[in-house]
Design an enzyme around this catalytic site. Structure first.
Site, PDB file in Angstrom:
ATOM      1  N   SER A  41      -4.570  -4.620   6.860  1.00  0.00           N
ATOM      2  CA  SER A  41      -3.966  -5.353   7.772  1.00  0.00           C
ATOM      3  C   SER A  41      -2.759  -5.191   8.662  1.00  0.00           C
ATOM      4  CB  SER A  41      -4.027  -6.851   7.004  1.00  0.00           C
ATOM      5  OG  SER A  41      -5.147  -7.057   6.459  1.00  0.00           O
ATOM      6  N   GLY A  92      -9.948   1.627   3.377  1.00  0.00           N
ATOM      7  CA  GLY A  92      -8.975   1.748   2.193  1.00  0.00           C
ATOM      8  C   GLY A  92      -8.973   0.553   1.152  1.00  0.00           C
ATOM      9  N   ASP A 146     -11.574 -10.251   5.248  1.00  0.00           N
ATOM     10  CA  ASP A 146     -11.084 -11.305   4.743  1.00  0.00           C
ATOM     11  C   ASP A 146     -11.288 -12.677   5.652  1.00  0.00           C
ATOM     12  OD1 ASP A 146     -10.159  -9.932   2.555  1.00  0.00           O
ATOM     13  OD2 ASP A 146      -8.205  -9.563   3.180  1.00  0.00           O
ATOM     14  N   GLY A 188      -2.545  -1.683   3.022  1.00  0.00           N
ATOM     15  CA  GLY A 188      -1.706  -1.659   4.402  1.00  0.00           C
ATOM     16  C   GLY A 188      -2.727  -1.858   5.397  1.00  0.00           C
ATOM     17  N   SER A 200      -4.581  -3.657  -0.599  1.00  0.00           N
ATOM     18  CA  SER A 200      -3.257  -3.552  -0.685  1.00  0.00           C
ATOM     19  C   SER A 200      -2.826  -2.054  -0.070  1.00  0.00           C
ATOM     20  CB  SER A 200      -2.476  -3.683  -2.147  1.00  0.00           C
ATOM     21  OG  SER A 200      -2.913  -4.952  -2.690  1.00  0.00           O
TER      22      SER A 200
END
Length: 204
Positions: free
Chosen positions: A42, A35, A62, A40, A38
């Site tokens: 994580s 996705g 990340d 979602g 931001s």
């Protein structure tokens, strides 16, 4: 105990006593969350680790970027370095799964080569490809609230991340909480399709 040698556990290779039954995969399962920034992923990965049985690992690109030192680089050097980081991340995930570990991956397939690299590396039967969706206005709202992402990043990724169009299961994080999405994925795992999304894309 100092100096005591502790042997490594046997690797479940072909023909070994610990190898799976015939027809089962020797590697671990990869739940592959794709996705935009931001969306979602994580938060969803964290909830998945809490609701899934057996040991699972969350591997995030990340985290791999955060391992890297920050010398001064030209734009061209940075582009090459980022590409090598992504490729290394893919191979680390493949290695963990090949050793029999279950892995939750959060990823951004905003460039076609990233998907192609993963298709080459991962056992396609052992990948559950999850589309993590969220409408653009909500992504932009989250991006502003976070304050730790470049403005417009989610918008630049929005049309590219899901361009391949094939998933095993999808969730919308604007309509369901991370925990609800985690339950959706957990309940889906025993009913994985055949062929999987990765198998279909490998054949095309």
């Amino acid at each position: 105990m100092t100096g005591q040698h502790i042997p490594a556990p046997p690797f479940p290779g072909p023909g070994s006593a610990s190898a799976p039954e015939s027809g089962e995969a020797a590697g671990g399962l990869i739940v592959f969350l794709n996705g935009t920034s931001s969306s979602g992923k994580s938060s969803l990965a964290g909830e998945l680790l809490a609701v899934l049985d057996a040991p699972w690992f969350h591997m995030s690109v990340d985290a791999f970027h955060a391992m890297r030192s920050r010398p001064e680089l030209t734009p061209d050097q940075l582009h090459v370095t980022l590409g090598k980081t992504w490729r290394g991340f893919h191979r680390a995930v493949a290695g963990m799964a090949a050793a029999g570990n279950n892995v939750v991956v959060d990823h951004v397939l905003s460039e076609p080569w990233r998907l192609h690299d993963c298709l080459d590396l991962f056992a396609p039967r052992d990948v559950v490809l999850v589309g993590v969706r969220c409408p653009l206005p909500e992504l932009e709202r989250r991006e502003r609230a976070r304050g730790d992402r470049p403005e417009g990043l989610a918008a630049r990724q929005f049309d590219r991340v899901h361009a391949h169009g094939v998933y095993d299961v999808e969730c919308d994080t604007s309509r369901a909480s991370p925990l609800e999405c985690a339950h959706l994925i957990r309940d889906f795992l025993p009913h994985r399709p055949s062929p999987t999304a990765f198998e279909r894309m490998r054949r095309d």
